[in-house]
Design a protein around this motif. Structure first.
Motif, PDB file in Angstrom:
ATOM      1  N   GLY A  73       0.837  -1.388   0.224  1.00 58.16           N
ATOM      2  CA  GLY A  73      -0.145  -0.101  -0.111  1.00 58.16           C
ATOM      3  C   GLY A  73       0.532   1.416   0.245  1.00 58.16           C
ATOM      4  N   PHE A  74       1.913   1.061   0.965  1.00 62.31           N
ATOM      5  CA  PHE A  74       3.001   2.616   0.896  1.00 62.31           C
ATOM      6  C   PHE A  74       3.849   2.584  -0.370  1.00 62.31           C
ATOM      7  CE2 PHE A  74       7.082   3.602   1.905  1.00 62.31           C
ATOM      8  CZ  PHE A  74       6.648   5.025   2.525  1.00 62.31           C
ATOM      9  N   ILE A 148       2.604   7.630   6.469  1.00 62.89           N
ATOM     10  CA  ILE A 148       2.580   9.191   5.731  1.00 62.89           C
ATOM     11  C   ILE A 148       1.618   8.301   4.541  1.00 62.89           C
ATOM     12  CG2 ILE A 148       3.899   9.115   3.551  1.00 62.89           C
ATOM     13  CD1 ILE A 148       5.633  10.293   6.282  1.00 62.89           C
ATOM     14  N   THR A 149       1.197   7.089   5.118  1.00 60.80           N
ATOM     15  CA  THR A 149       0.162   7.003   3.394  1.00 60.80           C
ATOM     16  C   THR A 149      -1.384   7.396   4.436  1.00 60.80           C
ATOM     17  OG1 THR A 149       0.881   5.004   3.046  1.00 60.80           O
ATOM     18  CG2 THR A 149      -1.588   5.435   2.468  1.00 60.80           C
ATOM     19  N   ILE A 150      -1.831   8.085   5.822  1.00 62.16           N
ATOM     20  CA  ILE A 150      -3.299   8.439   5.993  1.00 62.16           C
ATOM     21  C   ILE A 150      -2.911   9.926   5.715  1.00 62.16           C
ATOM     22  CG2 ILE A 150      -1.905   8.478   8.362  1.00 62.16           C
ATOM     23  CD1 ILE A 150      -6.063   7.913   6.794  1.00 62.16           C
ATOM     24  N   PHE A 201      -8.258  -0.450  12.598  1.00 60.45           N
ATOM     25  CA  PHE A 201      -9.011  -0.236  12.245  1.00 60.45           C
ATOM     26  C   PHE A 201      -9.705   0.896  12.114  1.00 60.45           C
ATOM     27  CE2 PHE A 201      -9.771  -3.928  14.666  1.00 60.45           C
ATOM     28  CZ  PHE A 201     -10.761  -4.996  14.356  1.00 60.45           C
ATOM     29  N   GLY A 202      -9.466   2.041  12.233  1.00 56.80           N
ATOM     30  CA  GLY A 202      -9.663   3.370  12.294  1.00 56.80           C
ATOM     31  C   GLY A 202      -8.604   3.410  10.700  1.00 56.80           C
ATOM     32  N   LEU A 203      -7.442   3.428  10.562  1.00 51.35           N
ATOM     33  CA  LEU A 203      -7.216   3.487   9.105  1.00 51.35           C
ATOM     34  C   LEU A 203      -7.547   2.793   8.118  1.00 51.35           C
ATOM     35  CD1 LEU A 203      -3.782   2.831   9.663  1.00 51.35           C
ATOM     36  CD2 LEU A 203      -4.515   4.428   8.936  1.00 51.35           C
ATOM     37  N   VAL A 204      -8.731   1.686   8.366  1.00 47.46           N
ATOM     38  CA  VAL A 204      -9.651   0.954   7.447  1.00 47.46           C
ATOM     39  C   VAL A 204     -10.867   2.197   6.672  1.00 47.46           C
ATOM     40  CG1 VAL A 204     -11.166  -0.933   6.945  1.00 47.46           C
ATOM     41  CG2 VAL A 204      -8.708  -0.795   8.078  1.00 47.46           C
ATOM     42  N   ILE A 205     -11.346   2.133   8.061  1.00 42.11           N
ATOM     43  CA  ILE A 205     -12.278   2.999   8.111  1.00 42.11           C
ATOM     44  C   ILE A 205     -12.776   4.329   7.372  1.00 42.11           C
ATOM     45  CG2 ILE A 205     -14.144   4.662   8.926  1.00 42.11           C
ATOM     46  CD1 ILE A 205     -14.215   2.875  11.053  1.00 42.11           C
TER      47      ILE A 205
END
Length: 393
Positions: A73-74, A148-150, A201-205
C-alpha cells in the motif's frame, strides 16, 4: 552490538553474542492485550479465522505476507503520489479513488495476518522466540507506511499540515511502539497499547470513507476556521502517544519487581531514539535545502529504517534479558549524513538518498542474519515447518 565472527556466507554473520542465545533459550512469552476492541472484536475474529488455515501454512510466512500488504500500500501510493501533493486543495489530478479501497484492503489483510500468525504458530506447535522477534521486528518498520499513507489524503498546503509536523506525527507513532517494548525491557511483561487496534480499524474506516466520498470531504476547517481538520487529526496522534506514555509509566510504577537494577539502566534504551528524534527534527527544520520537502519519502523512510534497527536491538535485549545497545552503525551513518548535508548542502538530496539505500541494506542484513542465526541455534527453519514432523518422529 558485538561482532562475534564472520562465516563464509555473507548472510551468516553472527550479530548475536553467546549471552543473547543463552537468554533466548530461557525466554517465555509474556503479553497482556486487554484492549476492549481486541478482546471483543479482533481476537474472537482471529480465533474463528485461524481454524480455516491449513496446518502447512507457516506462521512466519503469514507475518511476512501481512507486512508485505502494508508495504505494498505504501509503495503503490508512493508511485501514484511521490511528493504527497496530489490531493492538495484545488488539485486537478488527485490520487485515484480505487487506491483508497486498495489501501483499506491492504491494511485489513496486514492487520489480520499479523494477528493470526501467532495463533497459527501455537496451533501447529511452532511457537518460539524467533517468530516473535521476526513479527515485532517487521512491525517496527511499518510505522512509516501507516503514518505517511493516511496523511496523503490531505495532500499539502491549505488543508494539510507541514512536512515537519508530519515528521512529529511519525515520531509520536514510533514513541508508542517503542514504549511498549521499553516497558517490557523493564517489567518483563508486554502490555500492548490500546492505540494499535484502534489505529488499524481507524485506518481501514478512513480509507473506505475516502473511497466512498472522495478526498475533498476532509478539506474543511474546524473551531470556527481557526484550524483545519488535518491539524485535529494530528492532535489525535499526539493524544494517543501521551496516553500510551502515561499507561506505560503507570505499569512500570506498579510493577512488583523491575528487571533493571537502576533508573539509569532502565532508561538506557531511550537514548538512541532521543538522539534519532532530536537530530531528525533539527535536520528537518534547519536543512540548507529544505530536504524534507524536496524528498519527503526518502527522508521519512531513512529515519524510519534507523528507528526500526534501534527498536529491533531493544526487542532482542528484552527477550534475551541482556543490556540494550545504545549505539549501532545505522544511527552513526544517519548522524554522519546530517553532518555531511550541512557541510555540503549542494549535494544534500543525493547524500540523503545514498545514505537511505546504505542504511536499508545494513538493516536488512542485520535482520536476515539475526533470524538465520536463531534458526541455526534452535535447529528450525524460518519459512518451513517440516522440522515439526521430524521432531514428532
Amino acid at each position: 552490538m558485538g561482532y562475534v565472527k564472520q562465516e563464509k556466507h555473507p548472510l551468516e554473520y553472527e550479530y548475536l553474542q553467546p549471552e543473547h542465545l543463552k537468554g533466548f533459550d530461557s525466554y517465555k512469552y509474556n503479553c497482556v492485550d486487554n484492549s476492549p476492541l481486541s478482546v471483543y472484536v479482533s481476537h474472537p475474529f482471529w480465533n474463528w479465522l485461524v481454524v480455516f488455515y491449513p496446518r502447512t501454512w507457516v506462521p512466519n510466512v503469514l507475518t511476512l505476507v501481512g507486512w508485505g500488504f502494508v508495504m505494498a500500500g505504501f509503495f503503490i501510493e508512493a508511485y501514484l503520489d511521490y511528493s504527497i501533493d496530489r490531493n492538495s486543495d484545488g488539485s486537478t489530478n488527485p490520487i485515484p479513488d480505487w487506491f483508497w479501497f486498495a489501501a483499506a484492503a491492504c491494511t485489513f489483510l496486514g492487520h489480520t495476518l499479523d494477528g493470526t500468525d501467532g495463533k497459527q504458530s501455537r496451533r501447529i506447535g511452532a511457537s518460539g522466540p524467533t517468530g516473535e522477534l521476526f513479527d515485532h521486528g517487521l512491525d517496527s518498520w511499518s510505522t512509516v507506511p501507516f503514518t505517511i499513507t493516511i496523511f496523503s489524503i490531505f495532500g499539502r498546503g491549505r488543508f494539510s499540515i507541514s512536512s515537519v509536523e508530519l515528521l512529529c506525527v511519525l515520531i509520536s507513532t514510533q514513541i508508542v511502539f517503542f514504549t511498549t517494548h521499553w516497558e517490557k525491557y523493564n517489567t518483563g511483561i508486554m502490555f500492548l497499547s490500546w492505540a494499535y487496534d484502534v489505529s488499524q480499524f481507524g485506518l481501514v474506516i478512513v480509507y473506505l470513507w475516502t473511497y466512498i466520498v472522495g478526498y475533498q470531504w476532509f478539506h474543511f476547517d474546524v473551531l470556527g476556521g481557526i484550524v483545519n481538520f488535518a491539524f485535529t487529526f494530528e492532535i489525535g496522534f499526539y493524544m494517543c502517544c501521551l496516553m500510551s506514555l502515561i499507561a506505560s509509566a503507570y505499569n512500570v510504577h506498579k510493577a512488583e519487581k523491575l528487571k533493571q537494577p537502576t533508573i539509569l539502566a532502565g532508561i538506557r534504551p531511550a537514548w538512541p531514539v532521543v538522539i534519532l528524534f532530536g537530530s531528525s527534527i533539527y535536520w528537518a527544520v534547519h536543512s540548507p535545502t529544505n530536504v524534507i520537502d524536496a524528498d519527503p519519502r526518502f527522508f521519512f523512510f531513512c529515519m524510519g529504517t534507523v528507528f526500526s534497527n534501534i527498536t529491533c536491538r531493544l526487542i532482542i535485549a528484552q527477550m534475551a534479558s541482556t543490556v540494550c545497545d545504545i549505539y549501532n552503525l545505522t544511527l552513526g551513518i544517519y548522524l554522519s549524513t546530517i553532518a555531511l548535508s550541512f557541510y555540503n548542502p549542494s549535494n544534500e538530496l543525493p547524500i540523503l538518498r545514498v545514505s537511505t539505500l546504505v542504511i536499508t541494506a545494513l538493516h536488512l542484513h542485520y535482520g536476515i542474519c539475526v533470524v538465520r542465526q536463531l534458526c541455526r541455534h534452535f535447529k528450525i527453519y524460518a519459512f518451513d515447518v517440516s522440522y515439526l514432523q521430524n521432531r514428532s518422529k
